[in-house]
Each structure stands twice: as structure tokens, then as C-alpha cells.
Scaffold this active site. Structure first.
Site, PDB file in Angstrom:
ATOM      1  CB  ALA A 126      86.338 104.611 102.864  1.00 22.17           C
ATOM      2  CG  ASP A 175      81.839 115.424 104.405  1.00 24.29           C
ATOM      3  OD1 ASP A 175      80.965 115.288 103.538  1.00 24.29           O
ATOM      4  OD2 ASP A 175      83.055 115.383 104.163  1.00 24.29           O
TER       5      ASP A 175
END
Ligand code: GLA
Length: 390
Positions: A126, A175
Site C-alpha cells: 500500500a 523507508d
């Protein structure tokens, strides 16, 4: 109990049922949402993400042998590997654990075995970095059983290496860095060249809302690697090490002869880096309106120049931007599907979430998930007891 505490209890309970005693450690690593600075990390630029209150949890205890054995509550399956004989099975979630073991071993770490139970509430695919969360939770687990000191930056770099070289996803550092170094209540301006960070408080009276379009993408998609290649070619054309080294004015002056697609890709990166720096300053001043305007511009640039949006992302972003409580909105993460992020007035956040969700469903027939999220701390480890420790 909030949802993240619930998930912690769930893995602890499942561990107890499986092993007949409490876990020795509980590791946690969060997903992230990027406020601005998209596709800039691998151009050695700046990003402005925050760690979110959704995470991967692992309840674990050390083992006497060199095996890692984990039960995933999400996939309802157990998988394991021998840390002395790492071998890619090419399948699923266990690869991220093996990848981390492999990267740690490059530094003579990650050599002690352990077993446990894992679960997470970062949606997969997502754009909220579920894989970085799994990597960093695994790194925390290894650090706990091996007893080595936790260095968040180094662990983020190893996790990126794990993902690049073992999993085969050629991602940047954003990330892993934010999952390792996030700070509650703050976004983090990360210089992806030096890995210096500056933590920036979120403006009082605002809320960050994640809008999940319920569309998914695969990061391994060649489109991501294509974008990277275009950026590297553009940097070569401009005779700089990375697009980070070009400011918007110089770019405009020198890009006239560039091939049009490459020019658009590079223009996104160069202008996005400038927007990210401006947004960090605006956040620091508590100037939500400016941050919102920059987020809107970021979306347009990702849609038109970098071409990584899709119709569902554009739709949810337009609906969000049109809502009176919204300062600004944009797609977040790699793109091609997944989530958008909006900065909204805190007192209008509930109405915003409800209104945008209903309008999006009416327009697309897809059921979105919209939630207010809070900025959380990076990866953590909780020692529970010494029972079962070897
Ligand atoms: C993915 C990658 C990151 C970054 C973003 C786009 O999340 O893992 O490194 O490149 O896409 O900003």
C-alpha cells in the site's frame, strides 16, 4: 488499548500458546507515511516521512541452535531457515528475515538463532513500507539475541542492502531510515546523501490522514527501476553525481536539449527536492497552509512529470484537496497504487475522513480505508523476562 497495543498483546498471547511460556523479547518496527519528497531518496535528495502507529511485531526467544523459526499470524504459516545455510526460497515474508540475516552476517552479526511469532497491521503493497517494518523488526530481534548494540542508521543501511541485494528490490534508503529512526510527534527531514536527520514537529491543530485507495502495486515492477535509470541518465547528461546536485534554476537553464521524457522525470526530482526543504521549514514554523500547497504541487509533479500516479490516486487526492478541512494532499510512496496522504485541520479530520471515503466510493466503486495516523517512534525492543533465555 489502542490498536498497536492490541497487536502487541496478540503476538505475546500467540507466543505463549505456542511455546508454553512468555516471550523473552518483543520487537516492533513501524511502517511510514511520506509527507513529501517522493522518488528523491535514490537521487541523494531529501525526504520528509514520519513513522506511523502501524507496525510489525515479533515476540521471540533465543534458540540454542542456528535456526530462525517464525509463525506468521497474518499468513497463518510457520517458516524457518538455518542461519548458517541461507538460501533464497524466492517466496514470501520469510525472505525478508533471511535477507536481514544475510546483511547482518556481512558485518559478522545475526549469528544467533531465535524463534517466535509475528503479526503486523501495516497494509502490504500500500506504499506504507510493510517490508521495511519487517526488516527492522527482524534486525531488532537479531540485535536482542546476539546482544549487539543498536545503531539505527547502520541498521537502516543494512536493511536497504538486504532489500536491494537479497530481495532484489532496488529501493532507496527512506523507508528503512524512518522505520529505524522515527520520532513520536515528529516528521523527519532526511538527507539521503549524508543520512543526517532533522526532526520537525507536526504543526499544532493539524492531523495527518492516510487515504488508502484499495489499489495495490508491486514494487518489483520494472516501472520503479525504469524511473531510477532515467534519473541516473539525466544526472549523467547534466554532468552531476546525482540530481540532488542540480537546483531548479540551473536545471531550467540546462535541460532544454534533454529528451522530453528524461527531462520531465528529472524536473520532478529537482523541483521535489526544493519543495521538500521548503516544506520542512514551513512545518517548523507551524505554517500548515504552505506545507499543504507544496503537497498539492508534489502530487501534480508526480502525476504529470514523473508519471507514477494512477486514476484512483488522482481521484482520492482531488476529493481530499476539495474538502474544506484539507491543507493539501498527494500520493505517497512509490506510486502506481496504494495510499495518498493529506494534512488536515485536526478539528475537521473525522468529517474529512468520512466525507472523502464516501465520495471516493461513489466515484470509483472501491471501498477506501481512511484513517488519522500519529507519528510514532522508530524500531524498538522490549525485554520481557529471562524465562527461557539460554
Ligand atoms: C519506495 C522505495 C523508497 C522510495 C519511494 C519513493 O517506497 O522503497 O526508497 O524511493 O518508493 O519515494
Amino acid at each position: 488499548m489502542n490498536t498497536s497495543e492490541q497487536l502487541r498483546s496478540t503476538v505475546v498471547r500467540a507466543f505463549e500458546e505456542r511455546f508454553g511460556e512468555p516471550p523473552v523479547f518483543v520487537a516492533r518496527a513501524p511502517g511510514r507515511v511520506n509527507l513529501i519528497g517522493e522518488h528523491t531518496d535514490y537521487n541523494e535528495g531529501f525526504v520528509l516521512p514520519m513513522a506511523i502507529d502501524r507496525a510489525v511485531w515479533i515476540a521471540l526467544r533465543p534458540r540454542a541452535d542456528r535456526k530462525v523459526s517464525v509463525y506468521s499470524l497474518d499468513f497463518q504459516e510457520e517458516d524457518s531457515f538455518d542461519i548458517c545455510h541461507l538460501a533464497s526460497s524466492g517466496k514470501g515474508w520469510i525472505e525478508y528475515l533471511q535477507a536481514m540475516a544475510w546483511a547482518l552476517q556481512k558485518k559478522d552479526r545475526g549469528l544467533a538463532g531465535w524463534e517466535g511469532v509475528t503479526a503486523g497491521d501495516v497494509p502490504i503493497g500500500a506504499g506504507l513500507s510493510s517490508s521495511a517494518a519487517l526488516e527492522l523488526a527482524t534486525a531488532r530481534a537479531f540485535a536482542a539475541v546476539d546482544g549487539f548494540a543498536w545503531n539505527p542508521r547502520e541498521m537502516a543501511q543494512l536493511a536497504q542492502r538486504a532489500e536491494n541485494e537479497w530481495v532484489g528490490v532496488y529501493c532507496g534508503i527512506m523507508d528503512q531510515m524512518i522505520s529505524a529512526t522515527g520520532e513520536a510527534g515528529h516528521a523527519l527531514l532526511i538527507d539521503c546523501r549524508t543520512l543526517d536527520t532533522r526532526s520537525v514537529p507536526l504543526p499544532p491543530g493539524t492531523a495527518v490522514v492516510i487515504l488508502d485507495t484499495s489499489t495495490r502495486r508491486g514494487l518489483v515492477d520494472s516501472a520503479y527501476n525504469d524511473r531510477r535509470r532515467h534519473c541516473e541518465t539525466a544526472a549523467g547528461f547534466l554532468h552531476v553525481r546525482a540530481l540532488r546536485d542540480v537546483d531548479p534554476a540551473t536545471f531550467e537553464a540546462r535541460s532544454a536539449e534533454m529528451e522530453p521524457v528524461m527531462r520531465r522525470r528529472a524536473r520532478h526530482v529537482v523541483t521535489e527536492i526544493a519543495r521538500t526543504l521548503e516544506a520542512a521549514d514551513a512545518l517548523e514554523r507551524g505554517d500548515a497552509a504552505t506545507v499543504g500547497r507544496l503537497m498539492d504541487a508534489s502530487h501534480a509533479s508526480l502525476r504529470d512529470d514523473f508519471e507514477v500516479s494512477r486514476v484512483e490516486l488522482d481521484t482520492i487526492v482531488e476529493l481530499a484537496q476539495a474538502h474544506p478541512a484539507c491543507y493539501g494532499a498527494r500520493m505517497t510512496g512509490a506510486g502506481f497504487g496504494g495510499c495518498a496522504v493529506a494534512l488536515v485541520r485536526a478539528d475537521g479530520a473525522a468529517a474529512f475522513a468520512e466525507g472523502v471515503a464516501a465520495d471516493y466510493q461513489a466515484r470509483t466503486g472501491l471501498e477506501p480505508r481512511v484513517y488519522v495516523c500519529s507519528a510514532s517512534d522508530g524500531a524498538s525492543i522490549e525485554p520481557l523476562s529471562t524465562a527461557g533465555a539460554l
